[in-house]
Design an enzyme around this catalytic site. Structure first.
Site, short mmCIF file in Angstrom:
data_model
loop_
_atom_site.label_atom_id
_atom_site.label_comp_id
_atom_site.label_asym_id
_atom_site.label_seq_id
_atom_site.Cartn_x
_atom_site.Cartn_y
_atom_site.Cartn_z
N HIS A 82 0.82 -1.22 0.00
CA HIS A 82 0.00 0.00 0.00
C HIS A 82 0.86 1.27 0.00
O HIS A 82 0.57 2.21 0.74
CB HIS A 82 -0.93 0.03 1.22
CG HIS A 82 -2.06 -0.96 1.12
ND1 HIS A 82 -3.16 -0.74 0.32
CD2 HIS A 82 -2.26 -2.17 1.71
CE1 HIS A 82 -3.99 -1.77 0.44
NE2 HIS A 82 -3.47 -2.65 1.25
N ASP A 98 -0.54 -4.50 6.13
CA ASP A 98 -1.57 -5.38 5.61
C ASP A 98 -1.40 -5.64 4.11
O ASP A 98 -0.77 -4.87 3.40
CB ASP A 98 -2.95 -4.77 5.85
CG ASP A 98 -3.08 -3.39 5.24
OD1 ASP A 98 -2.09 -2.61 5.32
OD2 ASP A 98 -4.14 -3.06 4.68
N GLU A 99 -1.98 -6.72 3.69
CA GLU A 99 -2.16 -7.04 2.28
C GLU A 99 -0.91 -6.81 1.44
O GLU A 99 -0.92 -6.05 0.48
CB GLU A 99 -3.30 -6.20 1.70
CG GLU A 99 -4.63 -6.46 2.38
CD GLU A 99 -5.76 -5.64 1.76
OE1 GLU A 99 -6.84 -6.20 1.56
OE2 GLU A 99 -5.56 -4.44 1.48
N VAL A 100 0.16 -7.45 1.84
CA VAL A 100 1.40 -7.32 1.08
C VAL A 100 1.34 -8.27 -0.12
O VAL A 100 1.30 -9.48 0.03
CB VAL A 100 2.62 -7.64 1.96
CG1 VAL A 100 3.91 -7.54 1.14
CG2 VAL A 100 2.66 -6.69 3.16
#
Lengths: 682, 682
Positions: A250, A311-313
């Site tokens: 992100h 998060d959400e790598v």
């Protein structure tokens, strides 16, 4: 020509509404203990406040704001006589601390008699909470404005009650954020989690790394001076500000100015190209950058907690980079999770060196990280409980994502310590339980702008605030809706636009045409739920696209549909004999049946509405179907199968999304059609 | 319990509304010349503005605001491509002057084709006017937002087009004034007449005489720094700011701190005591004070004009003061008018010494005053024409007092140069006519607060703005109302609250109850007209009293009543045969007939509404009477005389003021009853 004739309310529709319940206290969050009396304390222009106990500048300012707010609510300017007995006495033993701590005492006691009121608290922070309760107690009566006699003893259930606002995907100016801070204070939330960077924009001035905003913000960011002012504004309202700089994923916006931080070759622009660039955790230069950057930000943001995202790598760039693959092999890392844990360990040391506690999303949880970190769970209570068992503190955000367009009742039902025995939290020891610090609602900003963000947060956020403040036993949904509606009205005096923004947005779609028929449609639709507004098949989201269509203007939760559902339920519970309910159901159905004929000409006149033609037709079809079903019910006559088949097909069609909207009255109409099929049995 | 069910619009009422007229240009004020084409210029996110000609910082800022405003109107953020052809080119030959002059060139030409638009003006001020025209041209179409092809050549009829705002009787904060400046600029008004002092408060910081605000403002005043900022804000929008310091009357607030200025003994407080204190024009100390004060204010307010008030001098204090009587005798003055003229002459010399032109109300007109002064007439066109004949310049305010609660049409009909041969202006020579500089609407603030002042100014002020800008021949009332409604909607994007403030004010009166029935009543009432809200028998006005009742929340002009009147007129013109009109009339009457049953319980629950019980009953009675009249008309049957007598009595009762409000639908119902009496004839 514009006609005002349609601007009138349909009275026949409200005539048989749910009966007014007994006068109740419209408090939200509901205090821990409330004892009501029978008299009331008048609020008139002689109203005055006295302060005893500690002298505290922040509390003084709060009392000034309190008086301003009370004046707005009542329309009364206060001109107390110089020597009069104070109406309200505020007593706090201890003043505010320079920095607000997690777990600081927020309790207060409020006693209102028919001659005066006393607010007592151990801390000025508790007094600030109590003043908001007082404001919610003020109501208009036949004798004027008044506060009912009451004794309240109150303190929060959880010490961390937050709202996350994403200002990266769509930039949100400070005036909008400030009025949301006011709203948070009104419902006793105490943490603003400021999601300051993401792929779409880096929003904080860095003097160390000016290209972060210089190239990564399209000119939309906060200066450090503005941030200091904003934090002080929040502190005055008893709200901590926690910055989040999301990494290693992100973070495209960082790489526009500093491409070497990334795991790919660059160059980057803010526009997505399908590949998600992520930070390179293998280069020492990355940590040198972060050392400097975090030191700067740690000074700017005084709170003890510092959120690093995590998060959400999406590991594609890592997988594609031979040097990074080599690094993983050399260090014996099995997978990208190990690599992220390595990154987080390095990061945590930097954060700790700056005297901060690191907070991150679920994914940062890894045995290599120290127990001092805080895990914010978007995965759920089980994940949170597991972390607590392992010794980590945690926050719940799962179930509190207000961008998912859920009804308030669904958020309200989510408890950080779920009660059922099957739930993970039930197996926690008291010590483990104490590690569950609270929760945060999340306003992710893919689909909001400064114009409509208020309505995506409020009033539903008040229900989440209650879940985090009030005793777990406060869980009656009907009571919640009643009180939430009252609080929603009160929030308007804080200049929040959650209700008022819809009208000009609809007007924009309609030009200068009359809005009546458009309002009828807007009142019964909701945006599609969860992340169904967009799917990857449509390509990357265009963050520059205007958000000026129906879906952007309507409320996330339709009060009309909920009430109509309740009406049909009442009718059903009566064995389809409650004539008052039926009359009202008929009125609604007739309104909807006839609406398309009025609305259709308007829809074709506006690019912003022309995709709602089907929706409007479907609403009319539902109206017709429901009325026919009632006719069969009234005649106790079973409808032919062909009719039923046709209606179910039609309802199924109407229940489908159209222009990214859902007609929320399809289900109750279906219930009526189903009931008509069994009509001969009653 | 609050129900949203009533929040729906009555569709059946709007179904047969006046037919949509052909697409028209919703411009207000109407430009001097408009030629329309057939295509349109798309406004999408590639929209861009280029500036050619002079570089002017004020114009640049205006263009920034223009783009912000266009984004608000359309919901589109503009992301033009770097190398794209500009959508709109703005060309001005000359930049702004440091001080805006009376009569400065405000003309512009705007040409819109289907590919681009060109705005040309001799001055940046003219370009500023033209940009506002462009904003009004933007409309939603089936193809998106667009501006129709058009060629406009425009310039104002009068050089002085002002709005007076009284900030003494109720203090109005700068943010509220600023949004009103925005509104003025949108309708091309160019003078804010700032009524800064009166009996109830002195609102400008004076460093020379700090007790003016220190003792005479209750702490509510503008600092000099704020005033400089405000003037600069107005200048950017092409608006001159003229201060008014009213003297020798209307000046109690001066005397609280400086009692020796008065003609009585003092001491004084801001609260009135029946006697109106006035300045002592016989003491030299008075002029020493004014020398210093005016020198200070002349520096603070850069405009060339300086208003000294001079109206309504109540001479009782002069008559009661033997020294003043002696002075009059010594100087051979016949009456107090002579004494005021003496004062004004002295004052005029001080004003002139500070390089300013003195402006004052009608009463300052006296042969002893030089022709350079400007007379502002609250008495009427005859008074203005007489002054012009005598060589004085003048402004009309008679007919433009928005606090009198007149309908827009009545203000609109008032022309500074009345056309009829019997009017004084008709006999003026061209030179004399040129002395009539324009006019000013007046917002006197006895009954307004920051909360409702917008609705007392707008949208009616737009009609006055048109009267002063547009050619005298622009006078069609129906067109004016259509365009005024469109402009009213557009003004909302400037954050003006003229429409939106009503809802929370009604909600305050109703608590958290449903508002539907209250809106029905609020939609058909207007405040009593002229100065009939208060009479001396009630004692002096209490300026600290809350303004939170029905009269304070409703609009000064009822659109619903006007439309209903038009409907009854249409029905009457058809010989009472137009069934569509009759159906709609019936729907309204039914709504009103049934309203009291719903509203009555609410009225008794709120102190702020309990005086409206009669009003609500009367509305229901009107509904019943009208429906019965229609029945007689339909049956072509003459009603019995007893019925008629009864109805006329009832209507007469309903037409009377109640809680300071008027039911504006009494007259059309009376028309129906009268028609039913002749029902046998058709």
């Amino acid at each position: 020509m514009r006609t005002p004739l349609g601007a009138i309310a349909v009275l026949f529709l409200s005539a048989i509404a749910v009966a007014q319940s007994q006068p109740q206290l419209n408090l939200m969050p509901m205090p821990a203990s409330v004892q009501t009396g029978t008299g009331q304390l008048a609020i008139d222009r002689s109203f005055s406040v006295a302060v005893t106990g500690v002298h505290d500048a922040s509390l003084d300012r709060e009392i000034q704001r309190f008086k301003t707010q009370l004046s707005r609510q009542t329309g009364i300017s206060f001109w107390p006589k110089a020597d009069a007995t104070p109406t309200l006495t505020v007593h706090a033993d201890h003043g505010r601390e320079a920095g607000q701590r997690l777990g600081e005492d927020e309790s207060y006691e409020l006693t209102v008699t028919d001659s005066n009121a006393l607010l007592q608290a151990a801390t000025a922070l508790g007094a600030i909470r109590g003043l908001q309760t007082f404001l919610q107690l003020v109501q208009i009566t036949p004798a004027g404005f008044a506060v009912p006699m009451v004794t309240i003893k109150d303190q929060p259930r959880f010490p961390w009650r937050g709202l996350l606002i994403d200002v990266s995907r769509h930039f949100i100016p400070l005036d909008v954020l400030k009025r949301n801070l006011d709203g948070m204070a009104a419902v006793k939330m105490n943490v603003l989690h400021w999601h300051l960077s993401d792929d779409q924009g880096f929003r904080v001035e860095s003097k160390q790394f000016p290209k972060l905003t210089g190239m990564g913000s399209e000119g939309m960011f906060y200066t450090q001076e503005e941030i200091r002012d904003f934090i002080s504004y929040a502190h005055d309202r008893g709200i901590r500000v926690i910055p989040e700089f999301d990494m290693p994923g992100h973070s495209r916006s960082w790489f526009v100015g500093y491409p070497k931080l990334s795991s790919g070759a660059g160059p980057y622009t803010l526009d997505g190209d399908g590949i998600e660039p992520i930070t390179d955790p293998t280069r020492e230069e990355t940590y040198k950058f972060l050392e400097k950057f975090i030191a700067e930000m740690a000074k700017l943001f005084p709170d003890q907690y510092f959120h690093i995202g995590g998060d959400e790598v999406d590991g594609k760039q890592w997988d594609a980079n031979p040097k990074i693959q080599e690094f993983k092999r050399t260090h014996g890392m099995k997978n990208n999770q190990d690599l992220q844990a390595y990154f987080n360990q390095r990061l945590q040391k930097i954060v700790a060196k700056n005297h901060k506690i690191m907070v991150g999303w679920d994914e940062i949880l890894h045995p290599d990280l120290p127990k001092s970190i805080v895990v914010q769970s978007w995965r759920g209570q089980a994940s949170l409980a597991m972390a607590a068992k392992q010794g980590y503190s945690g926050l719940l955000s799962y179930g509190y994502y207000v961008d998912l367009m859920w009804p308030a009742s669904r958020h309200y039902a989510v408890d950080p310590m779920a009660q059922t025995t099957t739930d993970a939290a039930a197996t926690l020891t008291p010590e483990e339980k104490s590690r569950i610090l609270g929760g945060e609602s999340c306003m992710w900003a893919e689909w909001v702008t400064p114009e409509n963000i208020d309505s995506h947060i409020w009033p539903r956020n008040a229900a989440i605030a209650e879940r985090l403040w009030s005793p777990q036993s406060v869980a009656d949904v009907a009571s919640m809706y009643t009180r939430m509606n009252a609080v929603s009205l009160n929030l308007e005096w804080l200049r929040l636009m959650h209700r008022s923004a819809r009208e000009p947005m609809l007007q924009r779609m309609a030009g200068d045409a009359d809005l009546s028929a458009l309002r009828v449609l807007a009142d019964v639709v909701e945006p599609v739920k969860d992340y169904n507004r967009w799917d990857d098949a449509r390509g990357p989201i265009d963050f520059h696209a205007p958000l000026n269509r129906m879906i952007d203007g309507v409320y996330p939760e339709s009060d009309v549909a909920r009430q109509f559902n309740d009406l049909v339920h009442t009718f059903s519970q009566s064995g389809y004999k409650d004539q008052a309910a039926e009359m009202q159901i008929r009125n609604w159905l007739t309104l909807w049946r006839d609406n398309d004929a009025k609305l259709n000409p308007l829809l074709s006149q506006s690019l912003l509405l022309r995709d709602d033609v089907t929706l409007s037709q479907n609403l009319s079809a539902l109206g017709t179907a429901g009325l026919q079903a009632l006719d069969y019910i009234d005649k106790s006559q079973a409808p032919p199968d062909s009719w039923k088949t046709q209606q179910f097909a039609l309802i199924a069609q109407a229940a489908k999304r159209s222009d990214d909207l859902l007609l929320m009255v399809a289900a109750p109409v279906q219930q009526l059609v189903e009931a008509s099929a069994g009509a001969t049995q009653h």
